[in-house]
Design a protein around this motif. Structure first.
Motif, PDB file in Angstrom:
ATOM      1  N   LEU A 197      54.550  13.960  22.706  1.00 11.32           N
ATOM      2  CA  LEU A 197      54.667  14.421  24.094  1.00 11.32           C
ATOM      3  C   LEU A 197      53.524  15.352  24.483  1.00 11.32           C
ATOM      4  CD1 LEU A 197      58.517  15.025  24.184  1.00 11.32           C
ATOM      5  CD2 LEU A 197      57.273  13.343  25.557  1.00 11.32           C
ATOM      6  N   ALA A 198      52.975  16.065  23.522  1.00 10.77           N
ATOM      7  CA  ALA A 198      51.863  16.972  23.798  1.00 10.77           C
ATOM      8  C   ALA A 198      50.618  16.235  24.264  1.00 10.77           C
ATOM      9  CB  ALA A 198      51.536  17.805  22.556  1.00 10.77           C
ATOM     10  N   THR A 199      50.568  14.919  24.052  1.00 11.06           N
ATOM     11  CA  THR A 199      49.392  14.133  24.447  1.00 11.06           C
ATOM     12  C   THR A 199      49.586  13.396  25.767  1.00 11.06           C
ATOM     13  OG1 THR A 199      50.076  12.110  23.269  1.00 11.06           O
ATOM     14  CG2 THR A 199      48.894  13.786  21.999  1.00 11.06           C
ATOM     15  N   VAL A 200      50.739  13.565  26.399  1.00 12.13           N
ATOM     16  CA  VAL A 200      51.005  12.909  27.680  1.00 12.13           C
ATOM     17  C   VAL A 200      50.269  13.651  28.793  1.00 12.13           C
ATOM     18  CG1 VAL A 200      52.762  12.293  29.375  1.00 12.13           C
ATOM     19  CG2 VAL A 200      53.236  12.027  26.925  1.00 12.13           C
ATOM     20  N   GLU A 201      49.417  12.955  29.496  1.00 12.55           N
ATOM     21  CA  GLU A 201      48.620  13.571  30.564  1.00 12.55           C
ATOM     22  C   GLU A 201      49.533  14.106  31.670  1.00 12.55           C
ATOM     23  OE1 GLU A 201      45.096  12.382  33.777  1.00 12.55           O
ATOM     24  OE2 GLU A 201      45.912  10.879  32.390  1.00 12.55           O
ATOM     25  N   GLY A 202      49.304  15.345  32.062  1.00 11.62           N
ATOM     26  CA  GLY A 202      50.036  15.945  33.166  1.00 11.62           C
ATOM     27  C   GLY A 202      51.358  16.592  32.785  1.00 11.62           C
ATOM     28  N   LEU A 203      51.795  16.431  31.542  1.00 13.86           N
ATOM     29  CA  LEU A 203      53.074  16.973  31.108  1.00 13.86           C
ATOM     30  C   LEU A 203      52.897  18.330  30.447  1.00 13.86           C
ATOM     31  CD1 LEU A 203      56.139  16.641  30.590  1.00 13.86           C
ATOM     32  CD2 LEU A 203      55.538  15.536  28.425  1.00 13.86           C
ATOM     33  N   THR A 204      53.674  19.302  30.896  1.00 14.17           N
ATOM     34  CA  THR A 204      53.713  20.617  30.264  1.00 14.17           C
ATOM     35  C   THR A 204      55.057  20.778  29.570  1.00 14.17           C
ATOM     36  OG1 THR A 204      52.278  21.593  31.949  1.00 14.17           O
ATOM     37  CG2 THR A 204      53.619  23.107  30.646  1.00 14.17           C
ATOM     38  N   LEU A 205      55.037  21.113  28.291  1.00  8.73           N
ATOM     39  CA  LEU A 205      56.272  21.317  27.532  1.00  8.73           C
ATOM     40  C   LEU A 205      56.573  22.796  27.399  1.00  8.73           C
ATOM     41  CD1 LEU A 205      56.185  18.806  24.529  1.00  8.73           C
ATOM     42  CD2 LEU A 205      57.878  18.903  26.367  1.00  8.73           C
ATOM     43  N   THR A 206      57.814  23.163  27.679  1.00  4.44           N
ATOM     44  CA  THR A 206      58.249  24.539  27.500  1.00  4.44           C
ATOM     45  C   THR A 206      59.507  24.522  26.640  1.00  4.44           C
ATOM     46  OG1 THR A 206      58.969  26.560  28.634  1.00  4.44           O
ATOM     47  CG2 THR A 206      59.571  24.481  29.663  1.00  4.44           C
ATOM     48  N   GLU A 207      59.550  25.390  25.637  1.00 13.94           N
ATOM     49  CA  GLU A 207      60.659  25.332  24.687  1.00 13.94           C
ATOM     50  C   GLU A 207      61.950  25.898  25.271  1.00 13.94           C
ATOM     51  OE1 GLU A 207      61.135  23.873  21.805  1.00 13.94           O
ATOM     52  OE2 GLU A 207      59.115  23.023  21.849  1.00 13.94           O
ATOM     53  N   LEU A 208      63.028  25.271  24.895  1.00 12.27           N
ATOM     54  CA  LEU A 208      64.360  25.613  25.364  1.00 12.27           C
ATOM     55  C   LEU A 208      65.018  26.597  24.407  1.00 12.27           C
ATOM     56  CD1 LEU A 208      66.831  24.840  27.232  1.00 12.27           C
ATOM     57  CD2 LEU A 208      67.298  23.012  25.597  1.00 12.27           C
ATOM     58  N   GLN A 209      65.586  27.661  24.941  1.00 11.17           N
ATOM     59  CA  GLN A 209      66.346  28.585  24.104  1.00 11.17           C
ATOM     60  C   GLN A 209      67.536  27.837  23.513  1.00 11.17           C
ATOM     61  OE1 GLN A 209      67.224  32.580  25.662  1.00 11.17           O
ATOM     62  NE2 GLN A 209      69.346  32.314  24.989  1.00 11.17           N
ATOM     63  N   ASP A 210      67.773  28.034  22.226  1.00  5.18           N
ATOM     64  CA  ASP A 210      68.857  27.340  21.528  1.00  5.18           C
ATOM     65  C   ASP A 210      68.719  25.819  21.642  1.00  5.18           C
ATOM     66  OD1 ASP A 210      70.011  29.773  20.796  1.00  5.18           O
ATOM     67  OD2 ASP A 210      71.255  29.852  22.594  1.00  5.18           O
ATOM     68  N   ALA A 211      67.497  25.348  21.549  1.00  6.85           N
ATOM     69  CA  ALA A 211      67.246  23.909  21.640  1.00  6.85           C
ATOM     70  C   ALA A 211      67.996  23.133  20.565  1.00  6.85           C
ATOM     71  CB  ALA A 211      65.746  23.631  21.523  1.00  6.85           C
ATOM     72  N   GLU A 212      68.248  23.770  19.423  1.00  4.66           N
ATOM     73  CA  GLU A 212      68.896  23.094  18.312  1.00  4.66           C
ATOM     74  C   GLU A 212      70.418  23.191  18.362  1.00  4.66           C
ATOM     75  OE1 GLU A 212      67.192  24.590  14.731  1.00  4.66           O
ATOM     76  OE2 GLU A 212      65.180  23.813  15.159  1.00  4.66           O
ATOM     77  N   THR A 213      70.955  23.828  19.389  1.00  5.18           N
ATOM     78  CA  THR A 213      72.408  23.950  19.529  1.00  5.18           C
ATOM     79  C   THR A 213      72.979  22.704  20.186  1.00  5.18           C
ATOM     80  OG1 THR A 213      72.267  26.355  19.724  1.00  5.18           O
ATOM     81  CG2 THR A 213      74.273  25.316  20.554  1.00  5.18           C
ATOM     82  N   CYS A 214      74.108  22.241  19.693  1.00  8.53           N
ATOM     83  CA  CYS A 214      74.762  21.041  20.207  1.00  8.53           C
ATOM     84  C   CYS A 214      75.026  21.158  21.704  1.00  8.53           C
ATOM     85  CB  CYS A 214      76.083  20.830  19.463  1.00  8.53           C
ATOM     86  SG  CYS A 214      77.027  19.386  20.008  1.00  8.53           S
ATOM     87  N   CYS A 215      74.871  20.030  22.409  1.00 11.56           N
ATOM     88  CA  CYS A 215      75.123  20.008  23.856  1.00 11.56           C
ATOM     89  C   CYS A 215      76.600  19.790  24.178  1.00 11.56           C
ATOM     90  CB  CYS A 215      74.298  18.911  24.520  1.00 11.56           C
ATOM     91  SG  CYS A 215      74.885  17.229  24.152  1.00 11.56           S
ATOM     92  N   GLY A 216      77.417  19.509  23.155  1.00  7.04           N
ATOM     93  CA  GLY A 216      78.832  19.309  23.394  1.00  7.04           C
ATOM     94  C   GLY A 216      79.269  17.861  23.469  1.00  7.04           C
TER      95      GLY A 216
END
Length: 265
Positions: free
Chosen positions: A168-187
């Motif tokens: 995803l870091a190589t996709v033109e125009g895309l900015t990635l921002t990390e999510l707090q608790d990204a590794e926590t289950c979504c339910g």
């Protein structure tokens, strides 16, 4: 992991890959399957989609119906016999094939051997592209700021974390921002959200709150079940955040309608 240079091939130097579509992709978001095919072909694979494939059997297995799970697993093993690799755009389904299938057939010499053989050549899509095929970049564009949700099975069972972010870091125009608790289950958790709806809603609500904190306009992930769960909660709360499977963005096939959005002409 098996590197492509060590792998057998029956298609003129290209590995023959059987695409495990998954039930949710087939029924709710076929575009994810088409995106997976494009990415695999771009990586140099010959891709086929066996018509005889069925559910991986995870719902039955997790619910304790061992007999049904084994019957389903046998159908999958038969359907994908003969492929160099089996690849699916879901950490959850591929974790079942890789980790649970061999355990299902303990004590059955013939089927255990066949389950192990399938498990050893089965991969989640992002892992296969980066770890096996050596892909490190794509030629896609997507304009927006995205955050990424790590699904439980892919993360904890298959070790999928850096792989999608690398691409995803190589996709033109895309900015990635990390999510707090990204590794926590979504339910979502498959049948968990049905058995414990109140707990599930609280968990996905917490996930949505963390998504808002990033100010991202897009949520990406690698498991359609999780993404549908998150998209549904975003929609119910009136949050204007798009949701896509990472494969759709990486393949340049993320249309105007995200997961959970009404189709647009």
């Amino acid at each position: 992991m098996t590197k492509i240079d060590d792998a057998p091939s029956t298609t003129g130097g290209r590995p023959r890959v059987g695409l495990f579509v998954t039930c949710l992709v087939d029924l709710f978001r076929p575009g994810v399957g088409f995106a997976a095919v494009k990415l695999l072909e771009d990586a140099g694979c010959s891709v086929e989609v066996p018509e005889a494939q069925v559910c991986c059997g995870q719902p039955a297995y997790n619910s304790g119906d061992q007999g049904a799970a084994r019957r389903i697993a046998k159908q999958v093993i038969e359907a994908f016999q003969g492929f160099d690799y089996v690849v699916g755009p879901s950490g959850s389904c591929m974790a079942t094939v890789r980790k649970e299938y061999p355990a299902m057939f303990d004590g059955d010499v013939t089927w255990h051997a066949r389950a192990v053989a399938l498990a050893e050549r089965s991969y989640e899509l992002m892992s296969f592209l980066t770890d096996v095929m050596g892909m490190s970049a794509v030629t896609a564009s997507f304009h927006g700021t995205a955050t990424y949700h790590d699904s439980c099975s892919g993360l904890r069972t298959l070790g999928i974390k850096a792989q999608p972010r690398t691409l995803l870091a190589t996709v033109e125009g895309l900015t990635l921002t990390e999510l707090q608790d990204a590794e926590t289950c979504c339910g979502f958790g498959g049948t968990f959200c049905v058995k414990y709806p109140e707990v599930s809603v609280r968990m996905v609500s917490d996930k949505v709150a963390n998504i808002e904190m990033t100010a991202a306009d897009t949520v990406l992930g690698g498991d359609l079940g999780c993404l549908m769960n998150i998209a549904g909660r975003l929609k119910r709360l009136g949050k204007p955040v798009r949701v896509y499977h990472a494969a759709e963005v990486l393949a340049g096939m993320a249309g105007p309608a995200g997961i959970g959005d009404p189709e647009k002409g």
